[in-house]
Design a protein around this motif. Structure first.
Motif, PDB file in Angstrom:
ATOM      1  N   SER A 165       0.833  -1.211   0.000  1.00 47.46           N
ATOM      2  CA  SER A 165       0.000   0.000   0.000  1.00 47.46           C
ATOM      3  C   SER A 165       0.862   1.254   0.000  1.00 47.46           C
ATOM      4  CB  SER A 165      -0.923   0.007   1.222  1.00 47.46           C
ATOM      5  OG  SER A 165      -1.846  -1.055   1.169  1.00 47.46           O
ATOM      6  N   TYR A 166       1.932   1.232   0.779  1.00 50.13           N
ATOM      7  CA  TYR A 166       2.854   2.379   0.840  1.00 50.13           C
ATOM      8  C   TYR A 166       3.495   2.617  -0.524  1.00 50.13           C
ATOM      9  CZ  TYR A 166       7.112   4.993   1.841  1.00 50.13           C
ATOM     10  OH  TYR A 166       8.143   5.905   1.805  1.00 50.13           O
ATOM     11  N   LEU A 167       4.002   1.550  -1.157  1.00 44.09           N
ATOM     12  CA  LEU A 167       4.656   1.694  -2.450  1.00 44.09           C
ATOM     13  C   LEU A 167       3.674   2.141  -3.527  1.00 44.09           C
ATOM     14  CD1 LEU A 167       6.953  -1.466  -2.371  1.00 44.09           C
ATOM     15  CD2 LEU A 167       7.624   0.916  -2.009  1.00 44.09           C
ATOM     16  N   ALA A 168       2.444   1.647  -3.456  1.00 46.09           N
ATOM     17  CA  ALA A 168       1.429   2.058  -4.431  1.00 46.09           C
ATOM     18  C   ALA A 168       1.174   3.559  -4.355  1.00 46.09           C
ATOM     19  CB  ALA A 168       0.137   1.287  -4.200  1.00 46.09           C
ATOM     20  N   ALA A 169       1.203   4.115  -3.142  1.00 50.53           N
ATOM     21  CA  ALA A 169       0.984   5.552  -2.980  1.00 50.53           C
ATOM     22  C   ALA A 169       2.082   6.372  -3.649  1.00 50.53           C
ATOM     23  CB  ALA A 169       0.901   5.902  -1.499  1.00 50.53           C
ATOM     24  N   LEU A 170       3.322   5.808  -3.702  1.00 51.76           N
ATOM     25  CA  LEU A 170       4.433   6.513  -4.348  1.00 51.76           C
ATOM     26  C   LEU A 170       4.253   6.554  -5.864  1.00 51.76           C
ATOM     27  CD1 LEU A 170       7.460   5.078  -2.322  1.00 51.76           C
ATOM     28  CD2 LEU A 170       6.211   7.212  -1.937  1.00 51.76           C
ATOM     29  N   TYR A 171       3.632   5.514  -6.420  1.00 51.27           N
ATOM     30  CA  TYR A 171       3.416   5.460  -7.864  1.00 51.27           C
ATOM     31  C   TYR A 171       2.188   6.251  -8.308  1.00 51.27           C
ATOM     32  CZ  TYR A 171       6.866   1.777  -8.808  1.00 51.27           C
ATOM     33  OH  TYR A 171       8.015   1.068  -8.965  1.00 51.27           O
ATOM     34  N   ALA A 172       1.255   6.454  -7.399  1.00 52.94           N
ATOM     35  CA  ALA A 172      -0.048   7.013  -7.762  1.00 52.94           C
ATOM     36  C   ALA A 172       0.018   8.308  -8.574  1.00 52.94           C
ATOM     37  CB  ALA A 172      -0.897   7.208  -6.511  1.00 52.94           C
ATOM     38  N   PRO A 173       0.941   9.249  -8.291  1.00 53.24           N
ATOM     39  CA  PRO A 173       0.960  10.486  -9.092  1.00 53.24           C
ATOM     40  C   PRO A 173       1.281  10.250 -10.567  1.00 53.24           C
ATOM     41  CG  PRO A 173       2.183  10.769  -7.045  1.00 53.24           C
ATOM     42  CD  PRO A 173       1.908   9.305  -7.177  1.00 53.24           C
TER      43      PRO A 173
ATOM     44  N   ARG B  21       0.939   6.863 -12.141  1.00 55.69           N
ATOM     45  CA  ARG B  21       0.216   5.720 -12.688  1.00 55.69           C
ATOM     46  C   ARG B  21      -1.184   5.676 -12.092  1.00 55.69           C
ATOM     47  NH1 ARG B  21       2.355   3.575 -17.056  1.00 55.69           N
ATOM     48  NH2 ARG B  21       1.796   1.426 -16.531  1.00 55.69           N
ATOM     49  N   PRO B  22      -2.156   6.287 -12.742  1.00 49.47           N
ATOM     50  CA  PRO B  22      -3.516   6.291 -12.182  1.00 49.47           C
ATOM     51  C   PRO B  22      -4.126   4.897 -12.079  1.00 49.47           C
ATOM     52  CG  PRO B  22      -3.501   7.153 -14.434  1.00 49.47           C
ATOM     53  CD  PRO B  22      -2.079   7.038 -14.011  1.00 49.47           C
ATOM     54  N   ASP B  23      -3.576   3.923 -12.837  1.00 50.35           N
ATOM     55  CA  ASP B  23      -4.100   2.563 -12.801  1.00 50.35           C
ATOM     56  C   ASP B  23      -3.258   1.661 -11.911  1.00 50.35           C
ATOM     57  OD1 ASP B  23      -1.873   2.669 -14.413  1.00 50.35           O
ATOM     58  OD2 ASP B  23      -2.651   1.300 -15.937  1.00 50.35           O
ATOM     59  N   VAL B  24      -2.573   2.243 -10.937  1.00 48.94           N
ATOM     60  CA  VAL B  24      -1.713   1.479 -10.039  1.00 48.94           C
ATOM     61  C   VAL B  24      -2.496   0.333  -9.400  1.00 48.94           C
ATOM     62  CG1 VAL B  24      -2.197   2.957  -8.063  1.00 48.94           C
ATOM     63  CG2 VAL B  24      -0.052   1.688  -8.137  1.00 48.94           C
ATOM     64  N   PHE B  25      -1.826  -0.795  -9.167  1.00 49.63           N
ATOM     65  CA  PHE B  25      -2.472  -1.933  -8.524  1.00 49.63           C
ATOM     66  C   PHE B  25      -2.902  -1.582  -7.102  1.00 49.63           C
ATOM     67  CE2 PHE B  25      -0.354  -4.900 -11.560  1.00 49.63           C
ATOM     68  CZ  PHE B  25      -1.459  -5.677 -11.869  1.00 49.63           C
ATOM     69  N   GLY B  26      -4.092  -1.999  -6.717  1.00 48.54           N
ATOM     70  CA  GLY B  26      -4.458  -1.980  -5.314  1.00 48.54           C
ATOM     71  C   GLY B  26      -3.744  -3.110  -4.606  1.00 48.54           C
ATOM     72  N   ALA B  27      -3.471  -2.944  -3.312  1.00 49.07           N
ATOM     73  CA  ALA B  27      -2.706  -3.950  -2.570  1.00 49.07           C
ATOM     74  C   ALA B  27      -3.400  -5.310  -2.597  1.00 49.07           C
ATOM     75  CB  ALA B  27      -2.487  -3.486  -1.131  1.00 49.07           C
ATOM     76  N   ASP B  28      -4.708  -5.327  -2.401  1.00 50.58           N
ATOM     77  CA  ASP B  28      -5.421  -6.610  -2.370  1.00 50.58           C
ATOM     78  C   ASP B  28      -5.418  -7.286  -3.741  1.00 50.58           C
ATOM     79  OD1 ASP B  28      -6.013  -6.406   0.331  1.00 50.58           O
ATOM     80  OD2 ASP B  28      -7.865  -5.301  -0.039  1.00 50.58           O
ATOM     81  N   GLU B  29      -5.553  -6.486  -4.781  1.00 54.72           N
ATOM     82  CA  GLU B  29      -5.508  -7.034  -6.139  1.00 54.72           C
ATOM     83  C   GLU B  29      -4.132  -7.650  -6.419  1.00 54.72           C
ATOM     84  OE1 GLU B  29      -6.266  -5.486 -10.742  1.00 54.72           O
ATOM     85  OE2 GLU B  29      -6.096  -4.048  -9.093  1.00 54.72           O
ATOM     86  N   LEU B  30      -3.100  -6.967  -5.985  1.00 52.54           N
ATOM     87  CA  LEU B  30      -1.740  -7.448  -6.201  1.00 52.54           C
ATOM     88  C   LEU B  30      -1.455  -8.704  -5.383  1.00 52.54           C
ATOM     89  CD1 LEU B  30       0.640  -6.606  -7.901  1.00 52.54           C
ATOM     90  CD2 LEU B  30       1.442  -5.188  -6.014  1.00 52.54           C
ATOM     91  N   LEU B  31      -1.934  -8.732  -4.149  1.00 51.02           N
ATOM     92  CA  LEU B  31      -1.754  -9.920  -3.315  1.00 51.02           C
ATOM     93  C   LEU B  31      -2.415 -11.142  -3.947  1.00 51.02           C
ATOM     94  CD1 LEU B  31      -2.364  -8.345   0.200  1.00 51.02           C
ATOM     95  CD2 LEU B  31      -0.219  -9.324  -0.631  1.00 51.02           C
ATOM     96  N   ALA B  32      -3.592 -10.938  -4.536  1.00 51.23           N
ATOM     97  CA  ALA B  32      -4.266 -12.050  -5.198  1.00 51.23           C
ATOM     98  C   ALA B  32      -3.491 -12.511  -6.420  1.00 51.23           C
ATOM     99  CB  ALA B  32      -5.682 -11.628  -5.597  1.00 51.23           C
ATOM    100  N   LEU B  33      -2.932 -11.565  -7.162  1.00 50.09           N
ATOM    101  CA  LEU B  33      -2.182 -11.890  -8.372  1.00 50.09           C
ATOM    102  C   LEU B  33      -0.977 -12.777  -8.070  1.00 50.09           C
ATOM    103  CD1 LEU B  33      -1.631 -11.452 -11.423  1.00 50.09           C
ATOM    104  CD2 LEU B  33      -0.296  -9.441 -10.767  1.00 50.09           C
ATOM    105  N   VAL B  34      -0.260 -12.470  -6.979  1.00 50.34           N
ATOM    106  CA  VAL B  34       0.964 -13.224  -6.676  1.00 50.34           C
ATOM    107  C   VAL B  34       0.734 -14.328  -5.643  1.00 50.34           C
ATOM    108  CG1 VAL B  34       2.406 -11.244  -7.249  1.00 50.34           C
ATOM    109  CG2 VAL B  34       1.739 -11.611  -4.866  1.00 50.34           C
ATOM    110  N   GLY B  35      -0.518 -14.521  -5.237  1.00 50.03           N
ATOM    111  CA  GLY B  35      -0.833 -15.628  -4.341  1.00 50.03           C
ATOM    112  C   GLY B  35      -0.408 -15.420  -2.907  1.00 50.03           C
ATOM    113  N   LEU B  36      -0.495 -14.178  -2.412  1.00 50.57           N
ATOM    114  CA  LEU B  36      -0.097 -13.889  -1.032  1.00 50.57           C
ATOM    115  C   LEU B  36      -1.243 -13.357  -0.181  1.00 50.57           C
ATOM    116  CD1 LEU B  36       3.452 -12.251  -1.402  1.00 50.57           C
ATOM    117  CD2 LEU B  36       2.905 -14.504  -0.468  1.00 50.57           C
ATOM    118  N   THR B  37      -2.474 -13.539  -0.628  1.00 52.12           N
ATOM    119  CA  THR B  37      -3.611 -13.007   0.123  1.00 52.12           C
ATOM    120  C   THR B  37      -3.621 -13.508   1.559  1.00 52.12           C
ATOM    121  OG1 THR B  37      -4.942 -12.827  -1.902  1.00 52.12           O
ATOM    122  CG2 THR B  37      -6.122 -12.889   0.205  1.00 52.12           C
TER     123      THR B  37
END
Length: 294
Positions: A107-115, A117-133
């Motif tokens: 979530s912290y890293l996503a906030a750094l990209y947000a300015p 990349r408006p389509d930045v991954f949400g943390a939960d979406e990313l966790l599901a993608l890499v199997g770490l939910t």
């Protein structure tokens, strides 16, 4: 209108005549390389071949001595923060972040990209993608090696990059961790990937195309099958006939085997057709291309 097929062919990496000189020696000596949108390209080569230097130039971390380089349409030496936000980088290992919880870190890293990349991954979406939910609230320091590598990929993907660099992604992995990592990469169909590896089986499994770098030059570029066809020549056919073993090298194994069975039928036993493996091809290319010591 541009079709989906046309878009898939757009280059995200274009390299022509790349040279990097250290003192009197060119460690990268005229490299040409392309990576298309959505394509996975593996860069193979022995130690000292120039793989890491080439990747560092593409990432904008090292200046070139000569040549033309475009990454996502931009000269990496002039890339700004918005350009860097379109890249993902997964190094061989990360040794920080140990006290962070997995979801908090993403979530912290996503906030750094947000300015950028408006389509930045949400943390939960990313966790599901890499199997770490199931490990969202775990501290990074307690993850297993395979789980940590999944997190490394998640960190590289936070900004939803157009191009992902992977440097020796499974060094030191056990077979299960390697399989898990490959499964994650299999879900990244929209992201172009350029990976360096010494694992020939990994390159053959993951890559759409393989470029072999020897002594600073790309000596071969194509699919594993294309490289094998270029080097292999004849195919080895082994079989037993009336108790006697036969080993032959033939240009067309399909025709040879068809004629063999037409003539001898069930008398043919223990038939084996062996085409050149990627390892055979790679070793042949390295032997042919390495400079001869004085």
């Amino acid at each position: 209108m541009t079709s989906a097929g046309d878009r898939a062919k757009r280059p995200v990496v274009e390299v022509r005549g790349l040279r990097v000189r250290y003192g009197p020696r060119d460690v990268v000596d005229g490299v040409d390389l392309t990576v298309a949108e959505g394509e996975v390209v593996a860069l193979l080569g022995p130690n000292g071949a120039g793989k890491t230097t080439t990747i560092e130039v593409l990432e904008g971390f090292r200046k070139r001595s000569a040549g033309e380089v475009r990454v996502l349409g931009v000269d990496p030496e002039r890339g700004d923060e918005a350009w860097r936000a379109r890249l993902g980088v997964v190094l061989q290992s990360w040794r920080d972040h140990g006290r962070w919880r997995v979801r908090e870190l993403l979530s912290y890293l996503a906030a750094l990209y947000a300015p950028y990349r408006p389509d930045v991954f949400g943390a939960d979406e990313l966790l599901a993608l890499v199997g770490l939910t199931d490990h969202a609230r775990s501290r990074v320091g307690v993850l297993s090696g395979g789980q940590r590598r999944r997190l490394d990929v998640a960190i590289g993907l936070v900004g939803r990059p157009d191009l992902l660099f992977l440097d020796e992604p499974t060094v030191g992995f056990d077979p299960e961790a390697r399989r898990e990592f490959h499964e994650v990469l299999g879900r990244l169909s929209a992201t172009a990937v350029l990976l360096t590896t010494h694992d020939l089986a990994e390159a053959e499994k993951l890559a759409d195309r393989i470029a072999v770098l020897v002594a600073g030059r790309v000596v071969a570029d194509g699919t594993a099958a294309e490289l094998a066809a270029r080097i292999a020549g004849d195919t080895e056919v082994r079989y037993r006939l009336h108790g006697r073993e036969h080993v032959l090298s033939v240009a067309d194994s399909t025709d040879y085997v068809r004629e063999l069975f037409a003539e001898h039928g069930r008398a043919v036993d223990d038939l084996e057709v062996r085409r050149a493996s990627l390892e055979d091809v790679y070793l042949a290319l390295v032997r042919e291309s390495e400079p001869v010591s004085a």
